[in-house]
Design an enzyme around this catalytic site. Structure first.
Site, short mmCIF file in Angstrom:
data_model
loop_
_atom_site.label_atom_id
_atom_site.label_comp_id
_atom_site.label_asym_id
_atom_site.label_seq_id
_atom_site.Cartn_x
_atom_site.Cartn_y
_atom_site.Cartn_z
N SER A 1 112.95 48.90 100.96
CA SER A 1 113.35 50.13 100.16
C SER A 1 112.68 49.83 98.78
O SER A 1 111.46 49.68 98.74
CB SER A 1 114.84 50.28 100.09
OG SER A 1 114.99 51.73 99.67
N ASP B 1 115.40 56.51 110.03
CA ASP B 1 115.83 56.51 108.57
C ASP B 1 116.01 57.97 108.01
O ASP B 1 115.04 59.00 108.14
CB ASP B 1 114.49 55.89 108.02
CG ASP B 1 114.66 55.51 106.48
OD1 ASP B 1 115.91 55.87 105.96
OD2 ASP B 1 113.82 54.99 105.96
N HIS C 1 117.85 53.09 107.67
CA HIS C 1 117.33 52.76 106.49
C HIS C 1 117.51 51.21 106.35
O HIS C 1 116.59 50.38 105.81
CB HIS C 1 117.58 53.55 105.17
CG HIS C 1 116.90 53.10 104.02
ND1 HIS C 1 115.44 53.35 103.95
CD2 HIS C 1 117.33 52.53 102.81
CE1 HIS C 1 114.98 53.01 102.74
NE2 HIS C 1 116.07 52.48 102.00
#
Length: 298
Positions: free
Chosen positions: A111, A234, A262
């Site tokens: 991320s 996601d 995610h």
């Protein structure tokens, strides 16, 4: 937290520099000829995000999971530089402090940590044998996700303040949210909420126009072999980012992960660790100037 560290076989360590103190987890020791792998967590998370992955990656050799600035137990300076460039500089400072750069090493980022890791790879390719990006930020999405849509409505799902909002947060970041008893939710909120003032300030900085899609502007400069993984479900960052990475990085292998949102390191640690281990071992002894192999697997 400590139980997770015990299960993974990792030990918590600290390294203090002139103006900063990093806390990190380490599994194994540097061994000549064996990989060292640095793990960089996502925004508002910490080194414990990698607990299961560290155990699974352990056979590679030397695995290090850092607490990024202002996260976990690493120094928090509200007036510090929390831009992507600032994060890259701190990662480099940490890499040099541990002498990782003096031998072949690898970096894995998730991320926001993937955003930092990707830009880092474009800037510091020497002795960096591979970079793995898990649902990285820093790419301009083709579709509006649930997280972005809610953000446009004036709510940030990363900052839940009660059990209902926390359940909504989990539902956004996981494909299948883990069942948490009421007491666990209370503990999680008690640990997170006091940090929101700092995290909101950093988030606003990361949303500045010159920061949001910085990784996308650096893709052509990444010469290090890259593995890109994205959860097919996601809802935080658009999975179309995988195609952007595959098309923008000249040496990129990419995979969608089924039944995954995610949080790849938590939802699909075995699948991801298998792909990462194979990729790291394949490229560990190779230089960065090898031929183009863009093998997207959707």
């Amino acid at each position: 937290r400590y139980r997770r560290q015990w299960r993974t076989g990792a030990f918590k360590k600290e390294i203090s520099l002139s103006d900063f103190s990093f806390k990190y987890l380490v599994h194994g020791k540097p061994i000549p000829g064996r990989p060292s792998v640095l793990l960089v967590h996502g925004f508002t998370a910490g080194k414990e995000e990698w607990s299961e992955m560290m155990r699974l990656l352990g056979p590679l050799g030397h695995i290090v999971a850092i607490d990024m600035p202002g996260h976990g137990e690493t120094t928090r300076n509200p007036r510090g530089d929390h831009s992507i460039a600032g994060g890259v500089a701190r990662v480099r400072q940490f890499v040099e402090a541990l002498d990782l750069h003096k031998n072949s090493y690898h970096i894995v980022g998730s991320s926001w940590g993937g955003h930092v890791a990707g830009v880092y790879a474009s800037k510091y390719p020497e002795n960096l044998r591979s970079v793995t990006l898990l649902c990285p930020a820093g790419l301009e999405p083709k579709k509006v996700t649930r997280f972005v849509r809610t953000l446009m409505e004036g709510r940030n799902l990363l900052f839940p303040v009660d059990s209902k909002e926390f359940a909504e947060f989990l539902g956004c970041v996981f494909f299948k949210p883990p069942p948490l008893p009421r007491w666990a939710l209370s503990i999680a909120l008690r640990e997170r909420v006091p940090n929101y003032g700092f995290f909101e300030t950093v988030f606003d900085q990361l949303m500045e126009p010159d920061q949001r899609f910085l990784l996308q502007g650096c893709l052509a400069d990444i010469r290090t072999p890259t593995l890109a993984l994205w959860g097919k479900h996601d809802q935080v960052l658009c999975p179309s980012g995988l195609d952007i990475l595959a098309q923008g990085i000249s040496n990129c292998e990419s995979h969608y992960l089924d039944d995954c949102g995610h949080t790849i390191a938590i939802e699909q640690p075995h699948h991801a660790a298998g792909l990462i281990s194979e990729f790291v071992l394949r490229h560990h002894t190779q230089s960065n100037g090898f031929h183009h192999t863009n093998g997207a697997v959707h």
